[in-house]
Design an enzyme around this catalytic site. Structure first.
Site, mmCIF file in Angstrom:
data_model
loop_
_atom_site.group_PDB
_atom_site.id
_atom_site.type_symbol
_atom_site.label_atom_id
_atom_site.label_comp_id
_atom_site.label_asym_id
_atom_site.label_seq_id
_atom_site.Cartn_x
_atom_site.Cartn_y
_atom_site.Cartn_z
ATOM 1 N N ASP A 231 0.918 -1.321 0.459
ATOM 2 C CA ASP A 231 0.293 -0.241 0.367
ATOM 3 C C ASP A 231 0.923 1.227 -0.267
ATOM 4 O OD1 ASP A 231 0.760 0.041 2.776
ATOM 5 O OD2 ASP A 231 -0.871 -0.335 3.807
ATOM 6 N N SER A 232 0.343 1.991 -0.083
ATOM 7 C CA SER A 232 0.994 3.799 -0.336
ATOM 8 C C SER A 232 1.301 4.463 1.073
ATOM 9 C CB SER A 232 0.452 4.620 -0.588
ATOM 10 O OG SER A 232 -0.479 4.682 -0.481
ATOM 11 N N GLY A 233 0.488 4.232 2.231
ATOM 12 C CA GLY A 233 1.121 4.777 3.902
ATOM 13 C C GLY A 233 0.066 5.575 3.775
ATOM 14 N N GLY A 234 -1.030 5.498 2.699
ATOM 15 C CA GLY A 234 -2.004 6.915 3.157
ATOM 16 C C GLY A 234 -3.257 6.757 3.577
ATOM 17 N N PHE A 235 -3.858 5.778 4.180
ATOM 18 C CA PHE A 235 -4.433 5.402 5.057
ATOM 19 C C PHE A 235 -4.239 5.634 6.183
ATOM 20 C CE2 PHE A 235 -6.968 2.094 7.750
ATOM 21 C CZ PHE A 235 -7.919 1.920 7.202
ATOM 22 N N ASP B 216 -2.648 8.047 -1.800
ATOM 23 C CA ASP B 216 -4.236 9.289 -1.642
ATOM 24 C C ASP B 216 -4.493 9.084 -0.492
ATOM 25 O OD1 ASP B 216 -4.230 6.358 -0.408
ATOM 26 O OD2 ASP B 216 -6.171 6.338 -1.247
ATOM 27 N N GLN C 11 -11.479 7.650 -5.386
ATOM 28 C CA GLN C 11 -11.853 8.530 -4.149
ATOM 29 C C GLN C 11 -13.052 8.533 -5.077
ATOM 30 O OE1 GLN C 11 -11.019 7.511 -1.530
ATOM 31 N NE2 GLN C 11 -8.993 6.674 -1.001
ATOM 32 N N GLY D 91 -11.266 4.152 0.004
ATOM 33 C CA GLY D 91 -12.623 5.486 0.682
ATOM 34 C C GLY D 91 -14.052 3.948 0.812
ATOM 35 N N ASP E 99 -8.674 -7.284 0.703
ATOM 36 C CA ASP E 99 -6.911 -7.587 1.629
ATOM 37 C C ASP E 99 -7.631 -7.083 2.864
ATOM 38 O OD1 ASP E 99 -6.858 -4.633 1.150
ATOM 39 O OD2 ASP E 99 -5.610 -5.602 3.332
ATOM 40 N N CYS F 270 -13.209 -27.526 6.104
ATOM 41 C CA CYS F 270 -12.079 -27.038 5.962
ATOM 42 C C CYS F 270 -11.088 -28.383 5.623
ATOM 43 C CB CYS F 270 -11.648 -26.637 7.246
ATOM 44 S SG CYS F 270 -10.214 -25.557 7.037
ATOM 45 N N CYS G 50 -7.705 -27.333 6.183
ATOM 46 C CA CYS G 50 -6.417 -27.037 6.273
ATOM 47 C C CYS G 50 -5.603 -28.071 7.963
ATOM 48 C CB CYS G 50 -6.213 -25.225 6.952
ATOM 49 S SG CYS G 50 -7.535 -25.576 8.725
ATOM 50 N N CYS H 160 -7.845 -28.061 10.814
ATOM 51 C CA CYS H 160 -9.091 -29.367 10.756
ATOM 52 C C CYS H 160 -8.038 -30.317 11.061
ATOM 53 C CB CYS H 160 -9.686 -28.337 10.043
ATOM 54 S SG CYS H 160 -10.816 -26.521 10.686
ATOM 55 N N HIS I 294 -5.606 -21.448 9.632
ATOM 56 C CA HIS I 294 -7.370 -21.639 9.556
ATOM 57 C C HIS I 294 -8.502 -20.566 9.360
ATOM 58 C CE1 HIS I 294 -11.437 -23.408 9.505
ATOM 59 N NE2 HIS I 294 -11.544 -22.337 10.122
#
Lengths: 374, 374
Positions: free
Chosen positions: B95-99, B149, B192, B219, B269, B307, B309, B312, B338
């Site tokens: 990511d860009s760090g914006g958030f 952003d 945005q 956003g 994500d 599941c 995994c 499980c 899991h």
């Protein structure tokens, strides 16, 4: 026929150290062996597969006291025993809870019958007797059960140590009588007597008469000087039968492991490797590395050049330092794998050097490289 | 030629959802895809091997803001880039760090040039501009870089959202000009405009003119009602080019993943699966299971019968509950494996159902079983 038996393979001509195999219902264990500790039915941060494949552990230790309080030994019995509960199909040794209970100090009361204490979880009152401890360990289903003993602190008065040791011996007899699953579980006696040789001698004599399939040496490495520990240990093991395994409880620094083996010990356990992992410290062939330190910020090397573990195969000191500084679980995991493997690998080397009648030379080289003073 | 390209394979006739493949310098990614989050150069509690073998992840996300502050992007560059630093050879999106920066509220100041903020680690002052963020992401060497952003909160005034969106667009152009490693890294633009459709339309139009190799929708899922999110998302994606991947940022509950895919999204994500794992909660095909609860004390079943995994396959709810209650790291590990696998498996099923033109039926069945109200 005992569930657990010991086979002596070789005695180091240079040192008298023992090379053997312990046969258990959950597989053979090459000795001398270091046993990782899984206090609460898990070796902290590790999966059983990692213990097998990376650490190469064939036996782990688990704590009766903790499991009795949480989740409860009846629940584990209902799960099919501790092996099944925690998904570990190799050998398990359970301690007796004695060490933990007696550590409680003012929170416990000792009588001939047993020990009353308060739970650290909720303050509830509990009573552990030799019979109760056997019931719990039978419910857990460990391969090796330890008898209920009192571990006295160092230093302690002669009279107190004497009375305590004699009670531990009487409790050992009661444990033996109460043990209900002899086909699949073996009960080891615990030698006490503090640093008083005559008491150690008496403890060994009385326990050996009861003919246990294995013996632990308790009450050492509890604060006494290293030379005193070594001296009392040597004195104690010389009177133990050759055809039974010998377990030094709670010992896990590299030097103590070597010194113990030099004095005829076959088994050791300690929380040290996983505990210092959680503090960001690694055991390496050149001594301890506090990987948190700034000096490793751009160290692109392995934790230990000589190590074959997952951590050393895949990660740099700089990355592990970043994880530790960032409080990331992966940092604890990588250090735990490495530290446990360091000790099991040390024991592999020790076994080889016993076979080569070369353990004293190995010790001297190891000490020099690690930075220990002899 | 862009480092990262998208190949559309099929559009679900029932819903319009997209089935495709993203080609990256570190392998192909089947879409729609859920990306586990590795904030500090580690997906919390997991090894790369577990991510590959158990979670079956082909791309993870990592956070520019956190890595810039610790251990520093220059250090990671010196390590050979983020892939090498963390031992992950599949794709990475940063990511860009914006958030994160904009979440700081009073601790940051926005100007046309960029954002000044104080470090949460030591209070030190920092300045992030589009050019600086590109330098950092180039140093990290991620396959997919996000443009710098501003993510505005919900609700926000029209005028503020408009100005912010226009600045984000200007910053996107500056990012594009500053990006130095186009051969191995691709830069995505971020749409945005809050919940205002005309602003979303303008944002899409201006970004698409710049011809990015992929577009994120930022956003959304920041507190607005689900229907509004769905409505704005549908409106936004309809104007995005068909031949570029579309990424909805920060979405990770099962229902939001499905709704996003239904509206033409290819990538999502979220920290949710690992975060709720640390609170002792599991995602299952029958809804959330708070495994800490007393009701699971003697539950010898799997977390999720459906599941596949590691957790499980090997552990009971009762054992996992014991680990969680005892604050054992293995509990966090088992639940993280899991939960992550639950979402990647959900996406596998979604991909199959898109191919079968059956995604709406799948959604209805999933909602019913999971206990969601539509």
């Amino acid at each position: 026929m005992e569930a657990v038996t010991y086979e002596l393979k070789h005695i180091c001509k240079q040192t008298g150290a023992r090379r053997g195999v312990i046969h258990t219902p959950h597989g053979d264990i090459e000795t001398p062996v270091f046993m990782p500790v899984g206090t609460q039915a898990t070796v902290k941060s590790m999966t059983p597969e990692e213990l097998k494949e990376e650490v190469k552990a064939h036996i782990i230790l688990s704590n009766t006291y903790h499991l009795y309080l949480r989740p409860g030994s009846k629940l584990i019995k209902e799960a099919g025993g501790l092996h099944k509960f925690m998904n570990w199909d190799r050998a398990i040794l359970t301690d007796s809870g004695g060490f933990q209970v007696f550590s409680l100090g003012d929170l416990r009361t000792i009588t001939e019958e047993g020990v009353e204490f308060k739970s650290y979880l909720d303050g509830s009152k509990h009573f552990l007797s030799p019979e109760k401890v056997m019931e719990i360990e039978n419910d857990l289903g460990s391969d090796i059960m330890m008898a209920f003993d009192e571990c006295v602190k160092y230093p302690s008065e002669y009279e107190y140590v004497k009375q305590s040791m004699e009670r531990t011996t009487r409790w050992a007899a009661r444990c033996k009588a109460a043990h209900k699953n002899t086909e699949k579980q073996s009960l080891f006696g615990i030698v006490q007597g503090g640093t008083y040789k005559d008491l150690r001698e008496k403890s060994v004599k009385d326990l050996v008469e009861m003919n246990f399939p294995g013996y632990a040496v308790g009450g050492l490495s509890v604060g006494e000087p290293k030379e005193l520990m070594c001296d009392v240990l040597r004195f104690t093991t010389q009177n133990l039968p050759e055809d039974k395994p010998r377990y030094l409880m709670g010992v896990g620094t590299p030097d103590y492991l070597i010194e113990a083996v030099l004095r005829g010990i076959d088994m050791c356990d300690c929380v040290l490797p996983t505990r210092i992992a959680r503090n960001g410290t690694a055991l390496t062939s050149h001594g301890k590395v506090v990987v948190r330190n700034a000096t490793y910020e751009k160290d692109w090397g392995k934790l230990d050049e000589e190590c074959d573990c997952y951590t050393c195969k895949n990660y740099t000191r700089a990355y592990i330092r970043h994880l530790v500084k960032s409080n990331e679980i992966l940092g604890i995991r990588l250090l735990s794998i490495h530290n446990l493997r360091f000790l099991t690998k040390l024991m592999e080397n020790i076994r080889k050097e016993i076979e080569n009648d070369n353990l004293l030379n190995f010790k001297n080289e190891f000490y020099k490289k690690y930075g220990y003073k002899d």
